[in-house]
Motif scaffolding. Structure first.
Motif, PDB file in Angstrom:
ATOM      1  N   ASP A   1       0.861  -1.179   0.000  1.00  0.00           N
ATOM      2  CA  ASP A   1       0.000   0.000   0.000  1.00  0.00           C
ATOM      3  C   ASP A   1       0.896   1.228   0.000  1.00  0.00           C
ATOM      4  O   ASP A   1       1.622   1.486   0.963  1.00  0.00           O
ATOM      5  CB  ASP A   1      -0.906   0.000   1.234  1.00  0.00           C
ATOM      6  CG  ASP A   1      -1.923   1.129   1.205  1.00  0.00           C
ATOM      7  OD1 ASP A   1      -1.821   2.005   0.325  1.00  0.00           O
ATOM      8  OD2 ASP A   1      -2.826   1.130   2.062  1.00  0.00           O
ATOM      9  N   LEU A   2       0.861   1.990  -1.087  1.00  0.00           N
ATOM     10  CA  LEU A   2       1.773   3.122  -1.236  1.00  0.00           C
ATOM     11  C   LEU A   2       1.518   4.216  -0.206  1.00  0.00           C
ATOM     12  O   LEU A   2       2.404   5.039   0.051  1.00  0.00           O
ATOM     13  CB  LEU A   2       1.665   3.696  -2.650  1.00  0.00           C
ATOM     14  CG  LEU A   2       2.204   2.790  -3.766  1.00  0.00           C
ATOM     15  CD1 LEU A   2       2.075   3.485  -5.114  1.00  0.00           C
ATOM     16  CD2 LEU A   2       3.649   2.404  -3.506  1.00  0.00           C
ATOM     17  N   GLU A   3       0.330   4.251   0.383  1.00  0.00           N
ATOM     18  CA  GLU A   3       0.069   5.267   1.405  1.00  0.00           C
ATOM     19  C   GLU A   3       0.925   5.045   2.641  1.00  0.00           C
ATOM     20  O   GLU A   3       1.181   5.970   3.401  1.00  0.00           O
ATOM     21  CB  GLU A   3      -1.412   5.264   1.787  1.00  0.00           C
ATOM     22  CG  GLU A   3      -2.290   6.054   0.830  1.00  0.00           C
ATOM     23  CD  GLU A   3      -3.661   6.320   1.422  1.00  0.00           C
ATOM     24  OE1 GLU A   3      -3.971   5.737   2.487  1.00  0.00           O
ATOM     25  OE2 GLU A   3      -4.416   7.087   0.831  1.00  0.00           O
ATOM     26  N   THR A   4       1.361   3.807   2.851  1.00  0.00           N
ATOM     27  CA  THR A   4       2.159   3.484   4.032  1.00  0.00           C
ATOM     28  C   THR A   4       3.646   3.429   3.728  1.00  0.00           C
ATOM     29  O   THR A   4       4.442   3.174   4.628  1.00  0.00           O
ATOM     30  CB  THR A   4       1.718   2.133   4.608  1.00  0.00           C
ATOM     31  OG1 THR A   4       2.015   1.088   3.651  1.00  0.00           O
ATOM     32  CG2 THR A   4       0.231   2.123   4.892  1.00  0.00           C
TER      33      THR A   4
ATOM     34  N   ARG B   1      -5.086   5.657  -8.299  1.00  0.00           N
ATOM     35  CA  ARG B   1      -5.819   5.007  -7.218  1.00  0.00           C
ATOM     36  C   ARG B   1      -5.910   3.500  -7.435  1.00  0.00           C
ATOM     37  O   ARG B   1      -5.792   2.716  -6.494  1.00  0.00           O
ATOM     38  CB  ARG B   1      -7.222   5.610  -7.095  1.00  0.00           C
ATOM     39  CG  ARG B   1      -7.264   7.001  -6.489  1.00  0.00           C
ATOM     40  CD  ARG B   1      -8.676   7.355  -6.059  1.00  0.00           C
ATOM     41  NE  ARG B   1      -9.605   7.310  -7.171  1.00  0.00           N
ATOM     42  CZ  ARG B   1      -9.916   8.366  -7.930  1.00  0.00           C
ATOM     43  NH1 ARG B   1      -9.337   9.532  -7.687  1.00  0.00           N
ATOM     44  NH2 ARG B   1     -10.775   8.263  -8.922  1.00  0.00           N
TER      45      ARG B   1
ATOM     46  N   GLU C   1      -5.906  10.366 -12.031  1.00  0.00           N
ATOM     47  CA  GLU C   1      -6.028  10.023 -10.617  1.00  0.00           C
ATOM     48  C   GLU C   1      -6.673   8.649 -10.452  1.00  0.00           C
ATOM     49  O   GLU C   1      -6.369   7.923  -9.501  1.00  0.00           O
ATOM     50  CB  GLU C   1      -6.855  11.083  -9.883  1.00  0.00           C
ATOM     51  CG  GLU C   1      -6.068  12.336  -9.540  1.00  0.00           C
ATOM     52  CD  GLU C   1      -6.898  13.322  -8.746  1.00  0.00           C
ATOM     53  OE1 GLU C   1      -8.077  12.990  -8.455  1.00  0.00           O
ATOM     54  OE2 GLU C   1      -6.390  14.402  -8.425  1.00  0.00           O
TER      55      GLU C   1
ATOM     56  N   GLN D   1       1.786  14.637  -8.869  1.00  0.00           N
ATOM     57  CA  GLN D   1       0.843  13.601  -8.497  1.00  0.00           C
ATOM     58  C   GLN D   1       1.448  12.225  -8.239  1.00  0.00           C
ATOM     59  O   GLN D   1       0.796  11.379  -7.639  1.00  0.00           O
ATOM     60  CB  GLN D   1      -0.237  13.452  -9.589  1.00  0.00           C
ATOM     61  CG  GLN D   1      -1.072  14.694  -9.786  1.00  0.00           C
ATOM     62  CD  GLN D   1      -2.307  14.423 -10.613  1.00  0.00           C
ATOM     63  OE1 GLN D   1      -2.906  13.360 -10.530  1.00  0.00           O
ATOM     64  NE2 GLN D   1      -2.683  15.374 -11.442  1.00  0.00           N
TER      65      GLN D   1
ATOM     66  N   HIS E   1       3.837   9.152  -6.719  1.00  0.00           N
ATOM     67  CA  HIS E   1       4.434   8.783  -5.444  1.00  0.00           C
ATOM     68  C   HIS E   1       5.952   8.849  -5.556  1.00  0.00           C
ATOM     69  O   HIS E   1       6.511   8.592  -6.624  1.00  0.00           O
ATOM     70  CB  HIS E   1       3.986   7.363  -5.069  1.00  0.00           C
ATOM     71  CG  HIS E   1       4.291   6.988  -3.657  1.00  0.00           C
ATOM     72  ND1 HIS E   1       5.491   6.394  -3.285  1.00  0.00           N
ATOM     73  CD2 HIS E   1       3.567   7.106  -2.513  1.00  0.00           C
ATOM     74  CE1 HIS E   1       5.475   6.169  -1.989  1.00  0.00           C
ATOM     75  NE2 HIS E   1       4.333   6.588  -1.492  1.00  0.00           N
TER      76      HIS E   1
ATOM     77  N   GLN F   1      -2.647   1.818  -6.433  1.00  0.00           N
ATOM     78  CA  GLN F   1      -2.064   2.195  -5.146  1.00  0.00           C
ATOM     79  C   GLN F   1      -1.812   0.983  -4.264  1.00  0.00           C
ATOM     80  O   GLN F   1      -0.818   0.922  -3.542  1.00  0.00           O
ATOM     81  CB  GLN F   1      -2.999   3.178  -4.430  1.00  0.00           C
ATOM     82  CG  GLN F   1      -2.497   3.606  -3.056  1.00  0.00           C
ATOM     83  CD  GLN F   1      -3.398   4.632  -2.419  1.00  0.00           C
ATOM     84  OE1 GLN F   1      -3.576   5.718  -2.952  1.00  0.00           O
ATOM     85  NE2 GLN F   1      -3.992   4.278  -1.295  1.00  0.00           N
TER      86      GLN F   1
END
Length: 676
Positions: free
Chosen positions: A3-6, A306, A302, A54, A56, A309
Motif C-alpha cells: 500500500d503506497l500510502e504506508t 488510485r 487520478e 501527483q 508517489h 495504489q
C-alpha cells in the motif's frame, strides 16, 4: 500486500523499502506522427504537471516518443529523477539531438543535429478533391474511376503506416519485458483513422473524395467503385494490431490511452475523433482505459493512480526452466471462499530467459538501468561477494567535493563470469563450452562495463561516469593478483547521496551491483569533518585501472590534488581492508577544521557476532598528525595492531576528537578482514 500510502522512501538517496518489481513504472509515450504538433505541446505540459505533482516518490518514470521516421525512441529510462523527466518532456520534439548517457538516466547538453520532425495527423487534413461529378457523361465516369484509384492508393499508404507503427511498437513492448514489474504506458495520441482498421457504415457518404454513396454504388452494381476494406475493415491490419497488443500484454504493459485531440479547443467536438476506436482497442485489450477529454488529465489519471495504489506481489520459482526465451502462461485465481465480484488484473505470463548475447541492445540497457534504479532497495542484489566499494569525499572548494570511487572486483568472479555464457547447456557440452571460454578468456580480453551513478535525497541524478574496457585473465593469474581495482571520481555538492554501481561482463551478462550511502560535509560551515579510515593497501595485489580521460578539477575548474597521500607517500586505499594477522595495518584519516592539541581516538573492534575484542586493551597502537602545510587540513596516520586478532571478519568503530572540550566525531563502522 503493498500500500503506497504506508510507504515512505528512506533518506540519503531515496532508496525505497520496496522490491524493484513492486515499484510502479510509468512510461510517458508520445505519438508524434498521428498527432497534431500543437496537441503534443499541450499534452507535454499536462504530463509535466502530473510527474511533478501527483506521482508517489517511489514511482519510476520514463519518457519515449514514436514517429514514423525514427520508430520508438527512449529519451529517459525509468528513473526517480523528476527533473530529468521534465527535461526530456521539454526536449521531446526538439530539432536538436539529445546527447544522453549510455543508460539514458541523464540528459546532457544537446547539440545541433538531425531533426526530430513531427508530422501532422495522417489523413486528418488530407485535401479533398474539388471535382464536379454531377455530370453523367463518359468523361465524368472516367474521372470518377481515376479519383477512386487515387483514393485507394492513399488508403493503402495510410494502412502501411499503421502496420509499421503496430510492428515497431510491438517490438518495443517485447523489449520492455526486460524491466521487472507492471508498466503503465501512458499513450498521448490523437490516434489513427480507425475506419482504415474497422471499416465504416455502408450508409455513410465518402466525404474524403466526394464520391457517391457506397450503398447506391452497390445497388447499381458499380462494385469496382467500392473497396471492401472500407466496408469491413482490413484483416491484415487487424492482425497486426492484435499482435501488437498481445506483446504489450505479455510484457505486462497496460496502455492508458489519452486522446490529446481534446486539448485543442479550436477543434470543437472532440468526441467525433475517428481515432477513438483504435485508441480504445489498444487500451481495452491491455487492461487500460481511454480518456477522451484530455483537457483535465490530472483528474483522469487520478483513477489510474488510485487503482494501482494497492497491489500484491506473488513469487514462485519455476523448475526445469530452459533458457529458450519461450513464453510461459500464468493463471491467477481467487482462493475458494473469496469475495465474489472481484476482478484480478495480473500479468499473463513471462518469457524464459535467453543467453545474454542474444538480447537486443535496448534490453541490455534496460536490464542495467533497472538494476541501477533499484540498487539499495529491498529486492536489490547488492550484498553478494565479488565487489567491494569505497566512496569518500574530499574538499574541492566550499561549494563542492571531489569524491573518489574505488571498486574492487574479485578475480574469482572475473573468471566465473565467463562461464555463465554456457549455463544454458548441460552435461559434457557445458563442460566443453566452459573450458573453451576459459581458454579464450585467458588469451583475449574480457569486456567489462562499469556504470556509476549518484542520487541525492530526492532521487535526482547528480553525477555519473561509465567506462568499458578489456581485462586479460592471464594478467591476474600469472601475477597471482586478487582481482581488479578501479579508480573513478564524482563531483558532488554538500548533502546526503547514494552511489549506485554496476559491473557487468559484456559477453555473458554476469552482473555485480552495489550501493553505498555517503554524506558530503558542508565545508563552508567550518565544522569538524573527518573521512572514514583509509587503509593503505598493497597495490601489487591488484590489476589497477583508472577512469578514462579523468580531469582532476573541481566544479570551478580549480585543480584537485590526488588525495591519497600521507607524509609525501602516495598510497592506494582498500575498499575492503584485508590485512595479515602477524603485523600491523596502517590507515589514514583526513580531517577538516581539526583543533590543535592532543588527538584523542577511541576505538572498538567487534567480531561478526557483535562481541568486543580486547575491551581492556585498545588495538590502535599510535596516532600521529602529519604535516600538510594547509591550514584547517590535517592527515592523521594511525596503526591498528592486527597481531592480536585471529583470522576472520571484524568491524572497526572510531571516535576522533582534539583540543580541550572538543566534541568527538563518530565515524561510520568499517568492516575489515584479517588473514593468515
Amino acid at each position: 500486500m503493498i500500500d503506497l500510502e504506508t510507504i515512505v522512501p528512506a533518506r540519503r538517496g531515496g532508496a525505497p523499502p520496496l522490491p524493484g518489481g513492486a515499484r510502479r513504472h510509468f512510461l510517458l509515450l508520445f505519438d508524434l506522427s498521428f498527432s497534431d504538433p500543437s496537441s503534443v505541446t499541450q499534452a507535454r505540459a499536462a504530463a509535466r504537471d502530473i510527474v511533478l505533482d501527483q506521482l508517489h516518490p517511489t514511482d519510476l518514470v520514463a519518457v519515449a516518443s514514436y514517429s514514423l521516421e525514427t520508430g520508438p525512441r527512449l529519451l529517459v529510462t525509468f528513473t526517480s529523477d523528476r527533473s530529468q523527466v521534465a527535461r526530456a518532456l521539454d526536449l521531446l520534439s526538439s530539432q536538436r539531438r539529445i546527447n544522453a548517457d549510455p543508460l539514458s538516466f541523464v540528459l546532457r547538453d544537446s547539440i545541433v543535429g538531425e531533426s526530430n520532425s513531427v508530422s501532422s495527423s495522417i489523413g486528418a487534413d488530407a485535401p479533398s478533391a474539388n471535382v464536379d461529378l454531377s455530370g453523367r457523361d463518359s468523361a465524368t465516369d472516367s474521372a470518377r474511376i481515376v479519383l477512386n484509384q487515387i483514393d485507394r492508393s492513399e488508403r493503402r499508404f495510410q494502412r502501411s503506416q499503421i502496420t509499421a507503427m503496430s510492428r515497431s511498437m510491438g517490438e518495443m513492448a517485447r523489449l520492455l519485458d526486460s524491466t521487472a514489474g507492471r508498466k503503465q504506458v501512458i499513450l498521448f495520441s490523437e490516434g489513427f483513422d480507425s475506419r482504415l482498421l474497422l471499416g465504416e457504415d455502408v450508409q455513410t457518404t465518402d466525404n474524403r473524395s466526394g464520391l457517391d454513396n457506397r450503398a447506391l454504388n452497390i445497388q447499381r452494381g458499380n462494385l469496382f467503385l467500392v473497396d471492401s476494406d472500407d466496408l469491413y475493415g482490413n484483416t491484415e491490419l487487424q492482425n497486426d494490431l492484435y499482435a501488437m497488443v498481445k506483446e504489450f500484454r505479455r510484457a505486462d504493459c497496460v496502455i492508458q490511452a489519452i486522446d490529446i485531440g481534446g486539448l485543442r479547443g479550436e477543434r470543437g467536438d472532440a468526441t467525433n475523433n475517428p481515432g477513438h476506436a483504435g485508441l480504445f482497442y489498444m487500451a481495452n485489450e491491455t487492461g487500460g482505459e481511454l480518456f477522451k477529454d484530455g483537457n483535465n488529465l490530472g483528474n483522469q489519471l487520478e483513477r489510474v493512480l488510485r487503482r494501482t495504489q494497492v497491489t500484491y506481489l506473488l513469487r514462485f520459482q519455476p523448475k526445469d526452466l530452459k533458457l529458450d526465451g519461450d513464453f510461459r502462461r500464468l493463471k491467477v485465481r481467487l482462493a475458494d471462499g473469496a469475495q465474489r465480484g472481484l476482478r484480478i488484473s495480473h500479468r499473463q505470463g513471462y518469457y524464459a530467459p535467453r543467453p545474454f548475447e542474444e538480447l537486443h541492445p535496448l534490453e541490455k540497457q534496460l536490464l542495467a538501468a533497472g538494476a541501477i534504479a533499484t540498487a539499495g532497495g529491498e529486492d536489490s542484489d547488492d550484498s553478494g561477494p565479488g565487489l567491494d566499494l569505497l566512496v569518500t569525499p574530499f574538499r574541492a572548494n566550499e561549494a563542492s567535493a571531489y569524491v573518489p570511487v574505488i571498486l574492487e572486483i574479485d578475480g574469482a568472479w572475473l573468471r566465473s563470469s565467463m562461464e555463465n555464457v554456457a549455463t544454458n547447456l548441460s552435461g559434457r557440452k557445458a563442460k566443453r563450452a566452459r573450458k573453451a571460454m576459459r581458454k579464450q578468456a585467458e588469451n583475449q580480453p574480457i569486456g567489462l562495463e562499469i556504470y556509476v551513478y549518484v542520487t541525492d535525497e530526492q532521487g535526482a541524478m547528480r553525477d555519473f561516469f561509465t567506462q568499458a574496457f578489456g581485462v586479460r585473465l592471464a594478467d591476474t593469474e600469472t601475477r597471482d593478483l586478487e582481482g581488479l581495482k578501479y579508480y573513478g571520481h564524482l563531483m558532488l555538492a554538500p548533502g546526503a547521496h547514494r552511489v549506485r554501481v554496476l559491473v557487468r561482463n559484456a559477453a555473458s551478462g554476469a552482473t555485480l551491483v552495489r550501493s553505498i550511502e555517503t554524506v558530503v560535509p558542508d565545508y563552508a560551515d567550518r565544522n569538524l569533518a573527518i573521512t572514514q579510515p583509509l587503509f593503505l593497501d598493497d597495490p601489487t595485489r591488484w590489476l589497477l585501472v583508472r577512469q578514462q580521460n579523468e580531469q582532476l578539477q573541481s566544479a570551478n575548474n580549480e585543480s584537485v590534488v590526488y588525495p591519497f597521500t600521507v607524509n609525501g607517500e602516495i598510497y592506494i586505499p582498500a575498499a575492503r581492508p584485508n590485512v595479515p594477522n602477524d603485523d600491523e595495518a596502517r590507515f589514514c584519516l583526513v580531517a577538516y577544521h581539526l583543533p590543535s592539541g592532543a588527538i584523542e581516538v577511541n576505538s572498538v573492534v567487534r567480531r561478526n557476532d557483535g562481541s568486543v575484542v580486547s575491551p581492556e586493551m585498545p588495538l590502535i597502537a599510535r596516532v600521529e598528525r602529519t604535516v600538510t602545510g594547509i591550514r584547517g587540513y590535517d592527515k592523521l596516520l594511525a596503526t591498528l595492531a592486527t597481531d592480536r586478532l585471529s583470522p576472520g571478519d571484524y568491524t572497526l568503530e572510531l571516535a576522533v576528537g582534539a583540543g580541550s572540550g572538543q566534541r568527538s566525531v563518530d565515524l561510520a563502522p568499517i568492516p575489515f578482514t584479517v588473514r593468515n
